[in-house]
Design an enzyme around this catalytic site. Structure first.
Site: not given
Ligand SMILES: [Zn+2]
Lengths: 129, 390
Positions: B88, B337, B211-212, B214, B333
């Protein structure tokens, strides 16, 4: 998820065999070829861990990794062995039996399988003492 | 080493782009950045592309060449193009490689881009691809997921420092608030603490709203020697520091689970290189792949004492208008991402802020900004410091 074929060949997984550096007296699991402290100066020997340890941190996985879907919810933890090294492992327990600091011991369990007709692979999990 | 400036930026829309291809979105970002810099293809000396898992997400490798080709820079001009991978942190690393190429004097005009197309595969396949950035043999094979690893960081942070689920949720609430003002953001809806806490549990104590997502997206920046930057733009933004550090790939091998030592190391190097400290930074984009990651970043970058990141967030200090606005873009977020693109998008956001062009999310008088991009659960960290003044 495909499981590398060498999985079954690695006795360390079943027996908690890691390495001990004779130079700095540090213990490593998973085993290492080079001591992270002494680097080229280290003298690494195989070492079989007693297996007792305690939970450093843990989580309850609800959304599983591929291949672990049937196991949810499962407890995943980081275990610190009494000799020092830490490792990531599933904790076989009821959720309310697990906490930071809980003493654990190793158990030999099926970890998963690659596909419906795929190879079953085994390894070490931990359970509260 | 020569001083380096960023003379053009462009970020595509972030989100689910099923009607667009991988090459499509990179070219949009690349061409947009070149237009912003008023640079033509003949001037480009090299390209660096951050991409984590093209092979798994779109079954495409050889991404450096693909992008040079579809940008019209391969045939005839034969511009060298290099794909850079650090999970990442691939985008941040592409940026750093571009900066080093210009700083060394080897190249003059360089494009640093980042791209990921993640929604073309099922979400479980995407998770599997992402999990490859952890230790496959000793974390993944045990059933670890990325949310699971960060959940264990969160659990210990809460246990040791009294950080609460509400404080974690406040990171998401603040980033969605910022994202609501960003036209390219994947999520432009505001959320409440209650919504975060009621959302589905992914890996206890992290909910899905911790969570960030997809995401598909691409970003690009154009780099030039600082001495000539004014020939291209009235608002060059200067690179004051680029720093990178590594840590153990497995979370369990870290000195302290709640501190990303790679971040601390990269930040210290960057502060030294730029000759500034945390108090001099006006705006920051940090790697909030999970809400706990932003809490740790606040501490590891030196904005708050260790353990105080949750309280710092609760006090509103990281909001726009607070003492150190964090993730004005909406962060990973809310902005989204696309793993390989994130590090470049962060730089594009900071450049936009330092130029004073961020519209409703503008931080008043921002002069010095920072980006913080992490690979895996902290095995790679990149920190960049950018400034309006040379
Ligand atoms: Zn040693």
């Amino acid at each position: 998820m495909s499981v590398p074929r060498f999985w079954r060949q690695q006795v360390q997984r079943y027996n908690l065999i890691g390495t001990h550096c004779e130079s700095c007296n540090e213990y490593y699991y998973p085993p290492r070829n080079t001591c992270p402290f002494c680097r080229r100066g280290g003298e690494l020997e195989p070492y079989k861990f007693k297996g007792d340890g305690e939970i450093v941190s843990y989580t309850i996985i609800h959304t599983a990794a591929e291949g672990f879907e049937h196991q949810t919810p499962y407890v995943l933890g980081i275990v610190k062995l009494d000799e020092g090294p830490r490792l990531t492992s599933q904790i076989v327990a009821e959720i309310d039996e697990v906490d930071i600091g809980t003493r654990v011991r190793p158990v030999f369990r099926k970890l998963g399988e690659s596909g419906e007709n795929g190879m079953i692979y085994y390894g070490t999990k931990f359970t509260p003492v | 080493m020569r001083d380096v400036a960023i003379i053009g930026v462009k970020t595509t829309k972030f989100g689910e782009m099923w009607d667009r291809s991988f090459r499509d979105i990179v070219v949009e970002a690349g061409v947009g950045a070149l237009e912003d810099a008023m640079v033509y293809g003949e001037s480009i000396d090299s390209i660096f592309v951050g991409n984590m898992s093209g092979g798994q997400f779109v079954e495409q490798e050889h991404i450096g060449a693909l992008i040079a080709d579809y940008s019209g820079l391969a045939g005839e001009l034969h511009v060298p193009s290099t794909r850079v991978e650090a999970a990442c942190a691939s985008g941040g690393l592409a940026l750093r490689q571009g900066i080093l190429a210009v700083a060394s004097g080897h190249n003059d005009i360089v494009v640093a881009a980042g791209v990921e197309k993640m929604t073309d595969v099922s979400s479980s396949s995407a998770s599997t691809a992402l999990a490859a950035a952890a230790d496959r043999e000793w974390e993944g094979m045990m059933g670890a997921t990325f949310p699971g690893l960060y959940a264990m960081i969160a659990r210990l942070h809460m246990h040791r420092y009294g950080t609460t689920s509400e404080q974690l949720a406040q990171v998401a609430v603040k980033n969605h608030e910022n994202g609501s003002m960003n036209p390219i953001a994947q999520y432009r809806s505001k959320i409440s603490v209650e919504q975060v806490l009621k959302s589905v549990m992914v890996a206890d104590p992290l909910h899905i709203f911790d969570c960030s997502p997809i995401t598909d997206g691409a970003a690009a920046v154009v780099l030039a020697p600082a001495d000539v930057a004014h020939e291209y733009t009235d608002t060059p933004i200067y690179v004051k520091a680029t720093a990178q550090a590594s840590d153990t790939i497995a979370l369990h091998d870290r000195r302290d689970l709640t501190t990303l030592d790679a971040t601390v190391s990269a930040a210290n190097r960057a502060y030294d290189m730029a000759g500034v400290g945390p108090k001099d930074i006006d705006v920051v984009e940090v790697h909030d792949c999970f809400t706990i990651a932003e809490i740790c970043a606040i501490e590891d970058l030196g904005f708050a004492e260790k353990g105080q990141g949750g309280k710092f967030t609760e006090e509103g200090q990281t909001a726009i208008g607070g003492s150190i606005p964090i993730n004005t873009s909406g962060g990973l977020k809310a902005c989204g991402h696309p793993v390989g693109a994130t590090g470049v998008k962060q730089a594009a956001e900071i450049v936009t802020q330092l130029r004073g062009e961020a519209g409703k999310r503008q931080v008043d008088g921002a002069e010095i900004g920072m980006t913080h991009n992490v690979g895996g659960s902290g095995a790679t960290a990149l920190v960049h410091i950018l400034s309006r003044d040379r």
